[in-house]
Design an enzyme around this catalytic site. Sequence first.
Site, short mmCIF file in Angstrom:
data_model
loop_
_atom_site.label_atom_id
_atom_site.label_comp_id
_atom_site.label_asym_id
_atom_site.label_seq_id
_atom_site.Cartn_x
_atom_site.Cartn_y
_atom_site.Cartn_z
N ALA A 1 4.39 -24.32 -11.36
CA ALA A 1 4.69 -25.38 -12.31
C ALA A 1 4.90 -26.33 -11.62
O ALA A 1 5.30 -26.69 -10.41
CB ALA A 1 6.33 -24.83 -13.01
N GLY B 1 4.73 -20.32 -10.83
CA GLY B 1 4.19 -19.83 -12.03
C GLY B 1 2.78 -19.64 -12.13
O GLY B 1 2.33 -19.01 -13.11
N GLU C 1 2.67 -16.02 -11.70
CA GLU C 1 3.16 -15.48 -12.91
C GLU C 1 2.17 -15.29 -14.13
O GLU C 1 2.12 -14.32 -14.83
CB GLU C 1 4.24 -16.14 -13.33
CG GLU C 1 5.48 -15.85 -12.37
CD GLU C 1 6.90 -16.72 -12.50
OE1 GLU C 1 7.97 -16.03 -12.50
OE2 GLU C 1 6.53 -17.90 -13.02
N GLU D 1 9.42 -20.19 -5.22
CA GLU D 1 10.35 -20.93 -5.94
C GLU D 1 11.69 -21.00 -4.86
O GLU D 1 12.45 -21.98 -5.30
CB GLU D 1 10.89 -20.24 -7.31
CG GLU D 1 9.82 -20.31 -8.22
CD GLU D 1 8.59 -19.25 -8.35
OE1 GLU D 1 8.40 -18.52 -7.32
OE2 GLU D 1 8.04 -18.87 -9.38
C1 LIG Z 1 5.52 -20.07 -15.98
C2 LIG Z 1 6.74 -20.78 -16.00
C3 LIG Z 1 7.12 -21.46 -14.79
C4 LIG Z 1 8.65 -21.11 -14.44
C5 LIG Z 1 9.11 -21.52 -13.26
C6 LIG Z 1 7.96 -21.67 -12.44
C7 LIG Z 1 8.34 -22.46 -11.15
C8 LIG Z 1 7.37 -22.98 -9.99
O1 LIG Z 1 6.22 -22.50 -10.28
S1 LIG Z 1 7.92 -23.94 -8.94
C9 LIG Z 1 6.57 -24.28 -8.16
C10 LIG Z 1 6.04 -23.21 -7.10
N1 LIG Z 1 4.85 -23.62 -6.11
C11 LIG Z 1 5.10 -24.00 -4.96
O2 LIG Z 1 6.33 -24.54 -4.66
C12 LIG Z 1 4.07 -24.53 -4.30
C13 LIG Z 1 3.98 -26.20 -4.15
N2 LIG Z 1 2.71 -26.40 -3.31
C14 LIG Z 1 2.60 -26.35 -2.01
O3 LIG Z 1 3.43 -25.68 -1.33
C15 LIG Z 1 1.18 -26.86 -1.39
O4 LIG Z 1 0.77 -28.12 -2.32
C16 LIG Z 1 0.28 -25.80 -1.02
C17 LIG Z 1 0.83 -24.90 -0.09
C18 LIG Z 1 -0.10 -25.12 -2.54
C19 LIG Z 1 -0.98 -26.60 -0.67
O5 LIG Z 1 -0.69 -27.72 0.23
P1 LIG Z 1 -1.81 -28.46 0.76
O6 LIG Z 1 -3.09 -27.92 1.02
O7 LIG Z 1 -1.18 -29.15 2.09
O8 LIG Z 1 -2.01 -29.61 -0.46
P2 LIG Z 1 -0.85 -30.40 -1.07
O9 LIG Z 1 0.29 -30.15 -0.81
O10 LIG Z 1 -1.34 -31.82 -0.37
O11 LIG Z 1 -1.26 -30.52 -2.51
C20 LIG Z 1 -2.16 -31.63 -3.16
C21 LIG Z 1 -1.77 -32.26 -4.36
O12 LIG Z 1 -1.37 -31.04 -5.31
C22 LIG Z 1 0.19 -31.64 -5.50
N3 LIG Z 1 0.88 -30.22 -5.79
C23 LIG Z 1 0.89 -29.17 -5.24
N4 LIG Z 1 1.50 -28.19 -5.78
C24 LIG Z 1 1.97 -28.85 -6.85
C25 LIG Z 1 3.14 -28.34 -7.96
N5 LIG Z 1 3.31 -27.21 -8.02
N6 LIG Z 1 3.48 -29.32 -8.65
C26 LIG Z 1 3.10 -30.62 -8.65
N7 LIG Z 1 2.09 -30.94 -7.75
C27 LIG Z 1 1.76 -30.03 -6.93
C28 LIG Z 1 0.56 -32.12 -4.16
O13 LIG Z 1 1.87 -32.83 -4.54
C29 LIG Z 1 -0.24 -33.20 -3.99
O14 LIG Z 1 -0.31 -34.15 -4.64
P3 LIG Z 1 -0.44 -35.77 -3.96
O15 LIG Z 1 0.59 -35.75 -2.98
O16 LIG Z 1 -0.37 -36.84 -4.99
O17 LIG Z 1 -1.92 -35.57 -3.18
#
Ligand SMILES: CCCCC/C=C/C(=O)SCCNC(=O)CCNC(=O)[C@H](O)C(C)(C)COP(=O)(O)OP(=O)(O)OC[C@H]1O[C@@H](n2cnc3c(N)ncnc32)[C@H](O)[C@@H]1OP(=O)(O)O
Length: 261
Positions: free
Chosen positions: A67, A112, A115, A135
């Site tokens: 998400a 998500g 999921e 999460e």
């Molecule tokens: C289906 C209903 C949903 C219900 C509830 C669901 C909840 C969730 O899903 S909570 C989110 C769970 N996911 C995470 O916590 C993962 C978050 N991401 C990461 O930990 C990392 O991005 C990574 C390990 C997946 C990859 O790391 P890395 O290779 O270092 O890449 P970056 O972190 O630099 O990511 C590039 C770019 O993408 C943006 N981003 C990554 N994940 C998300 C996200 N989940 N939401 C929004 N944006 C995300 C990240 O912020 C980077 O953006 P910029 O900083 O603008 O370059």
Amino acid sequence: MGYSVIDYQIVQDHIAVVTLSRPESLNALNRQMFIELGLVFSEIERDNRIKAVILTGSGSKAFSAGADVSELQRLSAVEARNFALAAYRTQDQICSLPVPTIAALNGYALGGGCELAMCCDLRLASENARLGQPEINLGIIPGGGGTQRLARLVGVSRAKELIFTGKIIPARVAYEWGLVNRVVPLEELMETAIKLAGEIATKSRPVLALAKSAIDRGSDMDLTPALHYEIECFAGCFATEDHHEGIRAFLEKRVPRYTDR
Ligand SMILES: CCCCC/C=C/C(=O)SCCNC(=O)CCNC(=O)[C@H](O)C(C)(C)COP(=O)(O)OP(=O)(O)OC[C@H]1O[C@@H](n2cnc3c(N)ncnc32)[C@H](O)[C@@H]1OP(=O)(O)O
């Protein structure tokens, strides 16, 4: 229909490919994505030509990193509930689609994203794929079916380990745990998914739907009603034209020509 955060294509007549397309945020799932997924899966459900669907992510790094955290940041408890309910409705549409679905996991499938992958019937992963429910690291728990579908796929113990620690597992471990069906090199992922979808698409559409329903609805029941439900689905096959063709083709030692009726 035009979509802004997903891409939709029909390949090889019977195979639909839906691509999550927000590569700048690793295909993070926002409200718009769930709206468009709902619309495209309605379109797919109405299209009798389609016999298999592949769901994948754009780019070579992620299926979906979950998400969109910047949207989650602004939610009150009531809004969080509404967001999860909207996601649930879309996921339910995907799960109950009367056509087999394949998630092609081309990198991270987290939160998500994991999921959503678990809503598909089959999961193929690229060697660089990494799966998990992180999460807990954000101070929340899975809200898109992770506590339930993950436990059903890998067992309660392993699901608890992933959900309590937020640990992310590589594709190989996901395969050993039964979370993905197959692991292939990234360059071969779509080719493998299309080949598998193509193999499924040679079967009868209504009979595939009955097989999917028997397995999915049956697995939510106790064994005895589930076995009775299987009998109803088995009997339903005998109401199709395709079962006549399948049996005739076997007896005549030829490949069946199904009409999907
Ligand atoms: C289906 C209903 C949903 C219900 C509830 C669901 C909840 C969730 O899903 S909570 C989110 C769970 N996911 C995470 O916590 C993962 C978050 N991401 C990461 O930990 C990392 O991005 C990574 C390990 C997946 C990859 O790391 P890395 O290779 O270092 O890449 P970056 O972190 O630099 O990511 C590039 C770019 O993408 C943006 N981003 C990554 N994940 C998300 C996200 N989940 N939401 C929004 N944006 C995300 C990240 O912020 C980077 O953006 P910029 O900083 O603008 O370059």
